[in-house]
Every structure is written in C-alpha cells, then in structure tokens.
Design a protein around this motif. Structure first.
Motif, mmCIF file in Angstrom:
data_model
loop_
_atom_site.group_PDB
_atom_site.id
_atom_site.type_symbol
_atom_site.label_atom_id
_atom_site.label_comp_id
_atom_site.label_asym_id
_atom_site.label_seq_id
_atom_site.Cartn_x
_atom_site.Cartn_y
_atom_site.Cartn_z
ATOM 1 N N UNK A 1 104.215 46.498 -25.813
ATOM 2 C CA UNK A 1 104.932 45.536 -26.648
ATOM 3 C C UNK A 1 104.635 44.098 -26.225
ATOM 4 N N UNK A 2 104.500 43.894 -24.906
ATOM 5 C CA UNK A 2 104.260 42.559 -24.364
ATOM 6 C C UNK A 2 102.860 42.047 -24.709
ATOM 7 N N UNK B 1 102.159 39.402 -27.371
ATOM 8 C CA UNK B 1 102.625 38.033 -27.120
ATOM 9 C C UNK B 1 101.745 37.294 -26.121
ATOM 10 N N UNK B 2 100.827 38.011 -25.480
ATOM 11 C CA UNK B 2 99.992 37.406 -24.439
ATOM 12 C C UNK B 2 98.620 36.966 -24.949
ATOM 13 N N UNK B 3 98.321 37.270 -26.215
ATOM 14 C CA UNK B 3 97.053 36.807 -26.777
ATOM 15 C C UNK B 3 97.342 35.945 -27.998
ATOM 16 N N UNK B 4 96.394 35.123 -28.361
ATOM 17 C CA UNK B 4 96.600 34.160 -29.441
ATOM 18 C C UNK B 4 96.703 34.852 -30.795
ATOM 19 N N UNK C 1 92.961 44.493 -24.797
ATOM 20 C CA UNK C 1 92.644 45.922 -24.855
ATOM 21 C C UNK C 1 93.860 46.704 -25.338
ATOM 22 N N UNK C 2 95.036 46.367 -24.815
ATOM 23 C CA UNK C 2 96.255 47.053 -25.235
ATOM 24 C C UNK C 2 96.576 46.785 -26.700
ATOM 25 N N UNK C 3 96.399 45.543 -27.141
ATOM 26 C CA UNK C 3 96.678 45.217 -28.539
ATOM 27 C C UNK C 3 95.718 45.964 -29.464
ATOM 28 N N UNK C 4 94.434 45.988 -29.110
ATOM 29 C CA UNK C 4 93.445 46.708 -29.925
ATOM 30 C C UNK C 4 93.763 48.202 -29.960
#
Length: 427
Positions: A68-69, A72-75, A167-170
C-alpha cells in the motif's frame, strides 16, 4: 570501439564472438546454497540474505502495508507511465491467445489441443542500481493472461529490508499477490525447492547477474523449467548511408549501460557514417551517469563496415542478436530476410528502449546466439498445450489397420493388440 573493415566471411564467427562467462564454474556455490535451502527452508534463506544482501529479515514476504505504501513513494508521473505501459503490454499479449479447434483427421477420428496456464510460476526481478520494474510487467502480465494460478515474485531488498517501491507498484498493477524479499541464488533455489514461506513453482522466469543465471541453469537440471538460457544483453544496429549517427549512438549506448559485459555492434555500408557514429558515441558516453559501466561495455563493442545490405543481413542472421535495430530506408523489404533475432526494431524512430518499456512487445529475449532456436517470452511461455483425441467405432475401423501394420513392423505387438481387441469386440 573496435573498427573492422570489410571482413572476410571466414572471420565472421570470431568477429561476432561474445564476452561470455561459463556459469558452470559457479555451480559449487549454487549447490551449497540449494542444498541448505532444501534442508533448512526459511532459516537458510534468511541466513543467505544476511550474508549476500546485508539485511536481517523477519518476514520474507512483502506485507500489505508495504504494498500500500509503495504507491505513495513514487511520482504520479511514474505511476501513470507504468499503467500506460501495462495497457500496451496487456493488449499485445492478449492478442496471442491460442484458439484451438477440433480436426477430423479421418472419419471418426477427432483431435484437438487445449491451452492450459502453468499452475505455479516464479518471477525474479533484479533490484540494486537498476531495479527492473519494467520486467515485472513483461512477466506478470502474460502470466495472468495465461491463467497461471500462483504467481510468485522475488526481488532483493535494500539494507532497510524493503523492495524498491516501483517494483511493488508494478507488481500490484499487474496482479501479483505473492512477493518475497529475496535476491540472488537464494531466491531462485527457494522458488525451485519451496520453503515454509515460498511456494515451489514449476517454471522460473527473469534476468539477473551471473549467479542468478547459474542458479537458474542448475535448478533446471532436475527441479524446474526456466524461461531460456541467458547471457549478457546485446544489440546489433544495421545502418545505411542515410541513417542518423546521433540516433545510432544512443541505441548502442542504451545497451552498453546494462552491464560491463553487454555488447553493442554496428554493421553499416557507409564508412562516413561509421566514423560519425564513433565520434557521437564518445560524446554521448561522457554525459551518461553510468559511464563506468558503459565504458567497459563499449570495449566489447564493434563498428563493422561491409559491402552491401544483403551481406549485412547475412551477418546479422549469423550473429542472431537479442535486439536488432534496422536504421535503413529499405527496412520493410530487408526485415523479411531476418530469420534469427530476438526482437526487431524497424526505422529510425523505433529505439530498442521502446520495446524495453512500453510499446507492448516483451523484452525478455534470447541472448548469446540462442535466437537461432529460442523465442522471447510470450504468452506461450506461460502455457502448456494438451492434446486430446476421440475415436469412434467407425474411426477405429478406419485407422485400425494402419496402426496394426506400423506396430507390427516396429515389433511392438502389444501396441498392435490394443487395436486388434477393439476391432474384434462385439460391443
């Protein structure tokens, strides 16, 4: 870069040699890790993570909170780009779906195929200085489309015990739900053997350093399937006298920055262009953040002058490049003659980086000349095709005699009898 003018065909094999590493020399290290992980499971994985990735882990799995985080950590710009690339890659791979149909090979004999997703697949995604979140999309998207029931992803954590947020978002975007903070040999062997936390998979995909490649080859000997043999990344550019040297230099360097053992080759019919590219490579190289890596790679790279484009295509098919870029006006005609290549980029506005990220094609491709026999990753890489057949009474009467004659001549009389008892049956 080494310049080679009008080489004799007898010299082509040596000229086109690659800077390869014999990963079998690393098998002793891999075997030690594999045996310990097979025996001790999670505790061995944690031990090797501490030794190799310099991090002490509690849970090996990425938590829901970490997932979930990540967003918020990438643009927002990067998130939008990942989603756009996801849509293109998904569209291209969905078009590859297998359409099986029943065929009556003779009256009463029906045969067909069914496509089934490999139930459990493992994806390895390198982290480090170049976290390959694009590879998540390239592997997870076709896995989901294929219907793989369990998609396991491993990627090395940083010193704080976290996977790169892109990587997590993808992974979240592509629908991966089992993600583990494991890198290197220990990731590959954990997926191959299974541990208390990491499911055992049936096929492993993904790039990595020489230890990862050695581990994949090692476990493929007796445990799991792998996507393909792999070596250092490579590109070949074919160019005529009208090509743009700035574009060509950028293509050569985009490959060179992958790693010190990558290779970039220009094959051209124009000496003037060759010399312009040489100068442009020097200019652009000085501006790269990864100049140290690219400089080492450029030492493996070559500028080759040949007499005509027919010879260039012949040389290219011998080299069988992972990436082939055709900076030629006659690309439509000449591309028909390409028989050995992983992925081909046509015309001056088709950089290799388009395929690496967002055009839709897959960037997991055969290297080291394996494009002579292997395809790049596609939807087919994640499926099995099972054949079916149904033979009616009429069918066995039509085909039975053929089978009996062939079986008898192979001296396989039980095979013949399996038909004979059916033909003689009154049922």
């Amino acid at each position: 870069m080494e310049k080679i003018y009008y080489p004799n065909r007898k010299e082509w094999k040596d000229i086109l040699s690659r800077p390869t590493i014999d990963v079998t020399t690393l098998y002793n290290v891999v075997r030690e890790v594999a045996e310990k992980i097979e025996k001790d499971g999670d505790s061995a994985v944690r031990e090797y993570e501490e030794r190799f990735d310099k991090v002490k882990l509690g849970s090996l799995a990425a938590s829901k909170e970490e997932m979930d985080e990540a967003g918020s950590l990438i643009s927002s710009e990067l998130k939008e780009s990942i989603v756009a690339a996801y849509n293109n890659i998904k569209k291209f791979h969905e078009a590859q779906k297998f359409q099986g149909k029943k065929i009556e090979t003779m009256p009463g004999v029906e045969c067909w195929q069914k496509s089934v997703g490999i139930e459990k697949v493992g994806l390895y995604i390198p982290g480090g200085s170049a976290p390959l979140f694009s590879t998540v999309l390239m592997l997870a998207i076709p896995a989901k489309i294929a219907g793989c029931k369990e998609i396991v992803l491993c990627s090395p954590p940083n010193r704080e015990g976290k996977i790169n947020p892109a990587i997590l978002f993808a992974a979240h975007t592509a629908g991966v739900d089992k993600i583990f903070k494991i890198g290197g040999i220990q990731a590959i062997t954990a997926m191959a053997y299974g541990t208390e936390s990491v499911p055992q998979v049936y096929k492993i995909f993904g790039p990595g350093n020489q230890y990862v490649m050695a581990a994949k080859q090692f476990v493929s000997l007796n445990k799991v399937a792998i996507d393909m043999p792999a070596g250092p990344s490579e590109v070949e550019v074919l160019a005529d006298e009208n090509a743009n040297p700035v574009f060509i230099a950028s293509d050569l360097l985009s490959q060179a920055e992958h790693g010190p053992d990558s290779q970039a080759i220009l094959v051209t019919t124009s000496e003037e262009l060759l010399l312009k590219v040489e100068k442009e490579v020097e200019r652009q190289l000085a501006l790269l953040p990864r100049i140290d890596i690219a400089t080492k790679s450029i030492k493996n790279s070559k500028l080759i002058l040949i007499k005509d484009m027919d010879e260039a295509i012949e040389m290219s098919n011998m080299y069988a490049p992972e990436h082939l870029i055709m900076h030629v006006e006659r690309w439509e005609e000449l591309s028909d003659k390409v028989v050995n290549a992983g992925s081909v980029f046509l015309g001056q506005y088709s950089p290799e980086s388009a395929g690496d990220y967002a055009s839709g094609t897959n960037h997991t491709l055969p290297t080291n000349g394996y494009a002579k026999a292997y395809s790049g990753v596609s939807l087919d890489s994640f499926i099995k095709k099972i054949t079916f057949q149904h033979i009616s009474r009429q069918g066995i009467e039509n085909i039975g005699g053929i089978i009996q004659v062939m079986a008898e001549n192979e001296q396989l009389f039980a095979h013949k009898n399996a038909v004979t008892v059916r033909l003689e049956s009154k049922e």
